[in-house]
Design a protein around this motif. Structure first.
Motif, mmCIF file in Angstrom:
data_model
loop_
_atom_site.group_PDB
_atom_site.id
_atom_site.type_symbol
_atom_site.label_atom_id
_atom_site.label_comp_id
_atom_site.label_asym_id
_atom_site.label_seq_id
_atom_site.Cartn_x
_atom_site.Cartn_y
_atom_site.Cartn_z
ATOM 1 N N THR A 26 7.312 -1.269 2.498
ATOM 2 C CA THR A 26 6.669 -1.601 1.226
ATOM 3 C C THR A 26 5.282 -2.183 1.502
ATOM 4 O OG1 THR A 26 6.974 -2.527 -0.979
ATOM 5 C CG2 THR A 26 7.673 -3.925 0.865
ATOM 6 N N LYS A 27 4.630 -2.646 0.437
ATOM 7 C CA LYS A 27 3.206 -2.980 0.567
ATOM 8 C C LYS A 27 2.886 -4.263 -0.192
ATOM 9 C CE LYS A 27 2.394 2.003 0.491
ATOM 10 N NZ LYS A 27 3.350 2.518 -0.492
ATOM 11 N N ALA A 28 1.657 -4.747 0.005
ATOM 12 C CA ALA A 28 1.170 -5.914 -0.728
ATOM 13 C C ALA A 28 -0.337 -5.782 -0.867
ATOM 14 C CB ALA A 28 1.515 -7.183 0.035
ATOM 15 N N GLY A 29 -0.905 -6.575 -1.774
ATOM 16 C CA GLY A 29 -2.365 -6.615 -1.867
ATOM 17 C C GLY A 29 -2.936 -5.971 -3.115
ATOM 18 N N LEU A 30 -2.073 -5.636 -4.094
ATOM 19 C CA LEU A 30 -2.577 -5.192 -5.399
ATOM 20 C C LEU A 30 -1.918 -6.063 -6.462
ATOM 21 C CD1 LEU A 30 -2.420 -1.263 -5.182
ATOM 22 C CD2 LEU A 30 -4.437 -2.736 -4.912
ATOM 23 N N GLU A 31 -2.701 -6.512 -7.447
ATOM 24 C CA GLU A 31 -2.116 -7.271 -8.563
ATOM 25 C C GLU A 31 -2.364 -6.504 -9.856
ATOM 26 O OE1 GLU A 31 -3.405 -9.352 -11.154
ATOM 27 O OE2 GLU A 31 -5.495 -8.742 -10.901
#
Ligand code: NAP
Length: 331
Positions: free
Chosen positions: A83-88
């Protein structure tokens, strides 16, 4: 299934990964949860272990469905969850945000939605120009040391950004767009990854279905389906040019290997380097074609003939840049 070790992480993954953006519904005209869960389990049955998701896919929906589909310990163990992170998305639209405090919160939210206590591969979705890359990398290095994530990846990063990241943290994978029609990484990311021992998770391996051979000039897309804004589909002249290329590639695949363009397109991604091809699907039957891409390779002459077809049919290819999310306003 063919397999690959994700760089030096010790994690073995299938070379075809299931992409679950469409399963989130958002930008794909909606979702059907029961079909989605059946698709994820069908992927595992077919030997596809890597399941790629992200919080932004349906604003949590894709991760929640993946979590539900893998909710028994045996299924969880079988899967490599990426999975990923860094977008809101607080305004209802995605914005880049890799501030360390947000990354920490995102990890906890993803673990909850995915019903697990570790992520196999945690990736920064898009570079955030407002946060120093070393700070982002240091945060992921901490998560790695704490055992909450088993491997670290970046997505949509160029080689300079990857070099800066690697100065502060281990890096195992990079996830760029890559398919027969979107080959920008041939010039930089692919050679960099091959030279640095990184595994490439190629997204859009089917070019959002264009390379499936099932799209025609009349195919319509409903609701918020991103292909209504994708120049390759939305512009009638461009679509007809791309469909000509699909026809020529399909003819080549039949003549040389007795296979279709979909198998050729995925095989091409697998034969280009240390890659995993991410295959977006939301119904189990869409995975029936997976077997056709496995267990053979493209010879050098066919590789050259593919390049010649692409040069002839698509003088000025259109890139996937329309998908890039904007950055936040600087404080
Ligand atoms: P894709 O894999 O190129 O195409 C997926 C679409 O192709 C499906 O939704 C389906 O469309 C069609 N398709 C699949 N199998 C088919 C079959 N057997 N016959 C006919 N059509 C078929 O596109 P993608 O989903 O955008 O990319 C794959 C994954 O990469 C994503 O799910 C996501 O995990 C990842 N990704 C990452 C980023 C990033 O920035 N890191 C960006 C994009 C994607 P229909 O269901 O409409 O028929």
């Amino acid at each position: 299934m063919e397999s690959i070790t994700l760089s030096n992480s010790g994690i073995s993954s299938s070379r075809i990964g299931l992409g679950t953006w469409a399963i989130g519904g958002w930008m794909w005209g909606g979702t059907d949860e029961a079909q989605a869960i059946a698709t994820i389990r069908s992927a595992l049955d077919r030997g596809i272990s890597l399941i790629d998701t992200a919080p932004i896919y349906g604003f949590g929906t894709s991760e929640s469905i993946v979590g539900k589909a893998l909710s028994t310990p045996a299924l969880r163990q079988q899967a490599v969850i990426a999975t990923k992170a860094g977008l809101e998305w607080s305004s209802g639209k995605p914005r880049r945000d890799s501030r360390p405090a947000r990354l920490r919160q995102e990890l906890e939210d993803s673990l909850r939605r995915l019903r697990t206590d570790y992520i196999d591969l945690y990736q920064i979705h898009w570079p955030d120009p407002l946060v120093p890359i070393e700070d982002v990398a240091a945060e992921l290095a901490r998560m790695h040391r704490d055992g909450k994530i088993r491997a670290i990846g970046v997505s949509n990063f160029d080689p300079l950004q990857m070099a800066a990241f690697r100065a502060a943290a281990p890096l195992h994978t990079v996830q760029p767009p890559y398919n027969l029609f979107e080959r920008g990484i041939d010039a930089d990311v692919l050679p960099y990854a091959a030279g640095s021992g990184l595994t490439v998770l190629a997204y859009g391996a089917l070019c959002r279905g264009l390379l499936s051979g099932r799209i025609t000039t009349d195919t319509q897309f409903e609701g918020d389906d991103l292909r209504r804004a994708d120049p390759k589909f939305a512009d009638a002249w461009l679509r007809s040019r791309y469909l000509e290329a699909v026809r020529a590639l399909d003819a080549l695949a039949h003549e040389r290997y007795g296979r279709d363009v979909l198998s050729l397109a995925v095989r091409w991604v697998l034969d280009r380097g240390p890659t995993v091809a991410l295959w977006g699907a939301r119904r189990p039957d869409q995975l029936d074609a997976v077997a056709g891409a496995l267990g053979w390779t493209l010879d050098a002459e066919t590789m050259k003939d593919i390049d010649a077809i692409l040069r002839r049919e698509l003088e000025t290819p259109v890139g996937p840049e329309f998908m890039a999310p904007p950055q936040r306003a600087a404080a």
